[in-house]
Design a protein around this motif. Structure first.
Motif, PDB file in Angstrom:
ATOM      1  N   VAL A   1      -3.134   7.484  -2.019  1.00  0.00           N
ATOM      2  CA  VAL A   1      -3.081   6.120  -1.497  1.00  0.00           C
ATOM      3  C   VAL A   1      -3.383   5.138  -2.620  1.00  0.00           C
TER       4      VAL A   1
ATOM      5  N   GLY B   1      -3.597   1.065  -3.443  1.00  0.00           N
ATOM      6  CA  GLY B   1      -3.745  -0.207  -2.753  1.00  0.00           C
ATOM      7  C   GLY B   1      -2.755  -1.265  -3.177  1.00  0.00           C
ATOM      8  N   GLU B   2      -2.743  -2.364  -2.423  1.00  0.00           N
ATOM      9  CA  GLU B   2      -1.785  -3.441  -2.658  1.00  0.00           C
ATOM     10  C   GLU B   2      -1.908  -4.054  -4.047  1.00  0.00           C
TER      11      GLU B   2
ATOM     12  N   ARG C   1       0.870  -1.177   0.000  1.00  0.00           N
ATOM     13  CA  ARG C   1       0.000   0.000   0.000  1.00  0.00           C
ATOM     14  C   ARG C   1       0.904   1.222   0.000  1.00  0.00           C
TER      15      ARG C   1
END
Length: 436
Positions: free
Chosen positions: A413, A415-416, A375
């Protein structure tokens, strides 16, 4: 096995960030509440709802300077707006003449009553005479002293503030968890409140570790690194609402390091360290704090699916079991680690709700890539669009995160599962404080 597969396998061994944060925050409780004088409450968060014990205003009063009168006595005067110049117009409505039977200031306290055809000259804040239901502005009159000519009639209730009009008895002035602002202090005081129960601002101690560190005011040399972290993290803790103390640099001496941290437990609600979280030969902090010594606390170091920086430490130090957060030594990673972990911990200790910074959805202005399985928090500049919504411009990340953070007002941000975010796509952005 390919390099991509190796990276994915390594990422799968990392703890998801949300899971890690949840495990840390569940171990903490807000600091015990304090009953503080109102003058000391600003900057803290409320431990309980604050209810109004008295109405505000406390009595019917004049909202403006003018003449307090009965609206029925003004029926012959011109209506508002019928004469924009507020002067006499030949052939127009005649002014109403009232006898001025007294003057009332904000310090007047004796109750008085109006009789038909009379008025009182009043100052803003003065108690309203019994029977008065309107205050005529001074500039709508001839400003007479014994008698006054009223050129235009305001609407009924104009210029008047009734008791409890703004705040009623028992009304919630501020909820539990709210940050006490100057305006809130004024509202409490006006409602008759002299003390409030708050969660105190957490006392945060910041320590930088490493034999290679030197203090600011000089450039780095081979074998030396200027300590930027303890200064930056102290400022970040203050911005988060803490009372922050920078201890400075601690060498990689096991007993000295443990002794320093245990000494700080006497004045700290939270200790933040930076550096030494890895497994290299010079990472003394991890070896010292992860050792399980009865009565001295222990810190667990966890590899988290986070970019930049991956290893974070959390546990307790000393017999008082003061929480300690261990952040990476790289400045950009340390500041991101602070935002991800230390900032919500400080908010939780302070009793603030919510503990996380606000976020928005924003349209990405350029295509960017992101490491899979992690992340990523990337510095960004967010702009609110005319007509609603936001756009976000990515700033320098990766090894240049520190310079990117210097001009950022948000953290983008990713995400993974995101390896590429296309221009025009919608992304999450964590909003940073912009105190200018």
């Amino acid at each position: 096995m390919t390099a991509t597969a190796d990276a994915e396998a390594a990422a799968n061994e990392l703890k998801p960030l949300a899971e890690y944060l949840g495990s840390v925050l569940r171990r903490l409780r807000p600091l015990p509440p304090l009953d503080l004088d109102l003058t000391q409450a600003h900057g803290n968060t409320l431990a309980t709802d604050v209810l109004a014990p008295h109405p505000y205003p406390a009595f019917d009063q004049a909202a403006i300077d003018g003449y307090a009168a009965r609206w029925e006595d003004l029926g012959g005067a011109g209506r508002v707006g019928s004469h924009p110049s507020f002067g006499r117009v030949e052939g127009g409505p005649r002014p109403v003449r009232l006898n001025v039977v007294g003057d009332l200031g904000a310090s007047s306290w004796r109750p008085v009553r109006l009789s038909p055809g009379t008025c009182f000259s009043v100052a803003a804040g003065a108690p309203l005479p019994i029977g008065a239901d309107v205050v005529v502005p001074v500039h709508w009159t001839d400003q007479g002293m014994a008698a006054v000519e009223i050129l235009h009639a305001p609407k009924r209730g104009s210029g008047v503030r009734r008791a409890g009009e703004e705040v009623g008895v028992g009304q919630v002035l501020a909820p539990k968890g709210a940050y006490v602002t100057p305006a809130m202090v004024a509202t409490f005081a006006a409602s008759g409140i002299g003390h409030v129960v708050v969660r105190p601002s957490p006392r945060v101690v910041v320590v930088a570790t490493g034999d290679e560190l030197v203090d600011v005011g000089r450039p780095s040399q081979p074998g030396q690194v200027v300590d930027a972290n303890s200064h930056a993290l102290t400022a970040a803790a203050v911005e988060a609402g803490a009372l922050a103390y920078r201890i400075g640099i601690c060498d990689d001496d096991p007993e000295g390091l443990r002794g320093l941290l245990e000494d700080q437990t006497l004045r700290a609600d939270l200790i933040i360290t930076t550096g030494g979280t890895g497994t290299g030969p010079g990472d003394m902090l991890r070896r010292v704090l992860s050792r399980r010594d009865p009565g001295r606390g222990v810190v667990e170091f966890t590899d988290v699916a986070l970019c930049p920086g991956s290893t974070l430490g959390f546990g307790t130090v000393g017999g008082e079991e003061v929480p300690v957060i261990c952040l990476p030594g790289e400045p950009g990673a340390a500041l991101i680690g602070f935002e991800v972990l230390a900032h919500p911990v400080i908010q939780l200790l302070a009793g603030a709700e919510p503990v996380f910074r606000p976020s928005v959805k924003a349209h990405l202005l350029e295509t960017i890539s992101s490491p899979g399985g992690l992340r990523e928090f990337r510095p960004a500049f967010v702009t609110e669009r005319r007509g609603g919504g936001h756009t976000v411009q990515p700033l320098a990340g990766g090894p240049y995160t520190l310079s990117g953070l210097a001009e950022a007002n948000g953290l983008l941000v990713l995400g993974e599962r995101v390896t590429t975010a296309a221009a025009g796509s919608t992304v999450d952005v964590l909003l940073l404080d912009r105190r200018r």
